[in-house]
Design a protein around this motif. Structure first.
Motif, PDB file in Angstrom:
ATOM      1  N   HIS A   1       0.791  -1.224   0.000  1.00  0.00           N
ATOM      2  CA  HIS A   1       0.000   0.000   0.000  1.00  0.00           C
ATOM      3  C   HIS A   1       0.825   1.275   0.000  1.00  0.00           C
ATOM      4  CE1 HIS A   1      -2.879  -3.096   1.174  1.00  0.00           C
ATOM      5  NE2 HIS A   1      -3.725  -2.338   0.515  1.00  0.00           N
ATOM      6  N   THR A   2       2.125   1.170  -0.113  1.00  0.00           N
ATOM      7  CA  THR A   2       2.967   2.355  -0.199  1.00  0.00           C
ATOM      8  C   THR A   2       2.824   2.972  -1.589  1.00  0.00           C
ATOM      9  OG1 THR A   2       5.210   3.211   0.024  1.00  0.00           O
ATOM     10  CG2 THR A   2       5.006   1.023  -0.914  1.00  0.00           C
ATOM     11  N   THR A   3       3.159   4.241  -1.702  1.00  0.00           N
ATOM     12  CA  THR A   3       3.128   4.889  -3.015  1.00  0.00           C
ATOM     13  C   THR A   3       4.461   4.758  -3.741  1.00  0.00           C
ATOM     14  OG1 THR A   3       3.715   7.002  -2.004  1.00  0.00           O
ATOM     15  CG2 THR A   3       1.356   6.551  -2.336  1.00  0.00           C
ATOM     16  N   ASP A   4       5.467   4.192  -3.075  1.00  0.00           N
ATOM     17  CA  ASP A   4       6.772   3.921  -3.696  1.00  0.00           C
ATOM     18  C   ASP A   4       6.811   2.488  -4.199  1.00  0.00           C
ATOM     19  OD1 ASP A   4       7.535   6.431  -2.885  1.00  0.00           O
ATOM     20  OD2 ASP A   4       8.784   5.734  -1.231  1.00  0.00           O
ATOM     21  N   ILE A   5       7.547   2.269  -5.264  1.00  0.00           N
ATOM     22  CA  ILE A   5       7.764   0.914  -5.762  1.00  0.00           C
ATOM     23  C   ILE A   5       8.785   0.249  -4.841  1.00  0.00           C
ATOM     24  CG2 ILE A   5       8.614  -0.495  -7.670  1.00  0.00           C
ATOM     25  CD1 ILE A   5       7.844   1.883  -9.522  1.00  0.00           C
ATOM     26  N   VAL A   6       8.442  -0.893  -4.280  1.00  0.00           N
ATOM     27  CA  VAL A   6       9.342  -1.637  -3.413  1.00  0.00           C
ATOM     28  C   VAL A   6       9.688  -2.934  -4.130  1.00  0.00           C
ATOM     29  CG1 VAL A   6       9.625  -2.757  -1.167  1.00  0.00           C
ATOM     30  CG2 VAL A   6       8.269  -0.657  -1.356  1.00  0.00           C
ATOM     31  N   MET A   7      10.975  -3.280  -4.137  1.00  0.00           N
ATOM     32  CA  MET A   7      11.431  -4.496  -4.809  1.00  0.00           C
ATOM     33  C   MET A   7      12.387  -5.267  -3.923  1.00  0.00           C
ATOM     34  SD  MET A   7      12.274  -3.217  -8.672  1.00  0.00           S
ATOM     35  CE  MET A   7      13.198  -1.764  -8.224  1.00  0.00           C
ATOM     36  N   ARG A   8      12.392  -6.574  -4.088  1.00  0.00           N
ATOM     37  CA  ARG A   8      13.453  -7.407  -3.534  1.00  0.00           C
ATOM     38  C   ARG A   8      14.263  -7.848  -4.744  1.00  0.00           C
ATOM     39  NH1 ARG A   8      10.892 -11.538  -0.834  1.00  0.00           N
ATOM     40  NH2 ARG A   8      11.090 -12.879  -2.626  1.00  0.00           N
ATOM     41  N   VAL A   9      15.546  -7.516  -4.711  1.00  0.00           N
ATOM     42  CA  VAL A   9      16.427  -7.718  -5.853  1.00  0.00           C
ATOM     43  C   VAL A   9      17.594  -8.597  -5.449  1.00  0.00           C
ATOM     44  CG1 VAL A   9      17.836  -6.540  -7.585  1.00  0.00           C
ATOM     45  CG2 VAL A   9      15.794  -5.417  -6.697  1.00  0.00           C
ATOM     46  N   ARG A  10      17.875  -9.621  -6.252  1.00  0.00           N
ATOM     47  CA  ARG A  10      19.037 -10.479  -5.976  1.00  0.00           C
ATOM     48  C   ARG A  10      20.327  -9.700  -6.220  1.00  0.00           C
ATOM     49  NH1 ARG A  10      17.171 -15.288  -9.699  1.00  0.00           N
ATOM     50  NH2 ARG A  10      18.897 -14.409 -10.868  1.00  0.00           N
TER      51      ARG A  10
ATOM     52  N   ALA B   1      15.017  -2.551  -2.456  1.00  0.00           N
ATOM     53  CA  ALA B   1      15.120  -1.258  -3.122  1.00  0.00           C
ATOM     54  C   ALA B   1      13.744  -0.629  -3.177  1.00  0.00           C
ATOM     55  CB  ALA B   1      15.679  -1.440  -4.533  1.00  0.00           C
ATOM     56  N   ALA B   2      13.717   0.660  -3.101  1.00  0.00           N
ATOM     57  CA  ALA B   2      12.466   1.395  -3.259  1.00  0.00           C
ATOM     58  C   ALA B   2      12.714   2.526  -4.244  1.00  0.00           C
ATOM     59  CB  ALA B   2      11.996   1.961  -1.926  1.00  0.00           C
ATOM     60  N   ALA B   3      11.743   2.784  -5.081  1.00  0.00           N
ATOM     61  CA  ALA B   3      11.885   3.842  -6.076  1.00  0.00           C
ATOM     62  C   ALA B   3      10.646   4.713  -6.073  1.00  0.00           C
ATOM     63  CB  ALA B   3      12.091   3.232  -7.462  1.00  0.00           C
ATOM     64  N   LYS B   4      10.859   5.978  -6.330  1.00  0.00           N
ATOM     65  CA  LYS B   4       9.720   6.888  -6.447  1.00  0.00           C
ATOM     66  C   LYS B   4       9.969   7.853  -7.588  1.00  0.00           C
ATOM     67  CE  LYS B   4      11.533  10.016  -2.943  1.00  0.00           C
ATOM     68  NZ  LYS B   4      11.296  10.617  -1.646  1.00  0.00           N
ATOM     69  N   ARG B   5       8.892   8.304  -8.180  1.00  0.00           N
ATOM     70  CA  ARG B   5       8.974   9.252  -9.290  1.00  0.00           C
ATOM     71  C   ARG B   5       9.498  10.583  -8.773  1.00  0.00           C
ATOM     72  NH1 ARG B   5       6.015   9.553 -14.378  1.00  0.00           N
ATOM     73  NH2 ARG B   5       5.037   7.603 -13.794  1.00  0.00           N
ATOM     74  N   GLN B   6      10.404  11.175  -9.525  1.00  0.00           N
ATOM     75  CA  GLN B   6      10.960  12.474  -9.160  1.00  0.00           C
ATOM     76  C   GLN B   6       9.974  13.587  -9.487  1.00  0.00           C
ATOM     77  OE1 GLN B   6      13.291  12.146  -7.113  1.00  0.00           O
ATOM     78  NE2 GLN B   6      15.007  13.061  -8.146  1.00  0.00           N
ATOM     79  N   ARG B   7      10.090  14.679  -8.788  1.00  0.00           N
ATOM     80  CA  ARG B   7       9.283  15.857  -9.109  1.00  0.00           C
ATOM     81  C   ARG B   7       9.690  16.395 -10.472  1.00  0.00           C
ATOM     82  NH1 ARG B   7      10.690  19.164  -4.217  1.00  0.00           N
ATOM     83  NH2 ARG B   7      11.519  17.335  -3.267  1.00  0.00           N
ATOM     84  N   GLN B   8       8.825  17.132 -11.080  1.00  0.00           N
ATOM     85  CA  GLN B   8       9.048  17.625 -12.432  1.00  0.00           C
ATOM     86  C   GLN B   8      10.088  18.738 -12.523  1.00  0.00           C
ATOM     87  OE1 GLN B   8       7.846  16.030 -15.034  1.00  0.00           O
ATOM     88  NE2 GLN B   8       6.932  14.622 -13.571  1.00  0.00           N
TER      89      GLN B   8
END
Length: 126
Positions: free
Chosen positions: A13-22, A111-118
Motif C-alpha cells: 500500500h505504499t506509493t513507492d515501488i518496493v522491490m526485492r532484488v538479488r 530497493a524502493a523507487a519513487k517518481r521524481q518531481r518535475q
C-alpha cells in the motif's frame, strides 16, 4: 497482526515501488504499485533485471553502482530515467540496501523507487 502481515500491508500500500532484488540485479518481488506508477504489472518484472527498466544511456552507470553495493555493502541512492509501459522516460529516485542473514551472508537487497518531481530536466527520449 503478525510481522509478515504488517510487512505485506506496508509494501502493498505504499506509493513507492518496493522491490526485492538479488545480488545479480534480478527482481524477485515487486510491489503492486508499479502498475500505478509505471504501468506494468508486477508479473511483467519478476525474473527480469532491474537494468531492463532503466534508460539505455544510464544502464552502465547503474550497473557499476549496483556492483559497488554488492561488494561493499554500502547503502545507495540513485537517480535515473526509467522507461514506463508507454515508452516514456521518467526520472526516478531509488534507494537500496544490502541485507544479511543471521550468519552474516549477503542476501537479496531491498530497493524502493519513487517518481521524481518535475523540477528536474526532462528525461531522455527512447
Amino acid at each position: 497482526m503478525t510481522v509478515d502481515a504488517d510487512h505485506r500491508l506496508l509494501s502493498e500500500h505504499t506509493t513507492d515501488i518496493v522491490m526485492r532484488v538479488r545480488l545479480d540485479g534480478v527482481i524477485e518481488w515487486v510491489s503492486p504499485v508499479i502498475q500505478e506508477v509505471l504501468g506494468f504489472s508486477p508479473d511483467q518484472w519478476v525474473g527480469r533485471s532491474t537494468l531492463d527498466m532503466v534508460h539505455p544511456d544510464f544502464r552502465e552507470e547503474l550497473a557499476t553502482q549496483m556492483q559497488r553495493v554488492a561488494t561493499t555493502g554500502e547503502d545507495a541512492r540513485f537517480e535515473f530515467p526509467v522507461i514506463d509501459a508507454d515508452g516514456t522516460s521518467v526520472w526516478m529516485e531509488s534507494a537500496g540496501r544490502l541485507g544479511n542473514d543471521s550468519d552474516g551472508n549477503s542476501v537479496p537487497c531491498c530497493a524502493a523507487a519513487k517518481r521524481q518531481r518535475q523540477s528536474r530536466d526532462p528525461a531522455p527520449t527512447r
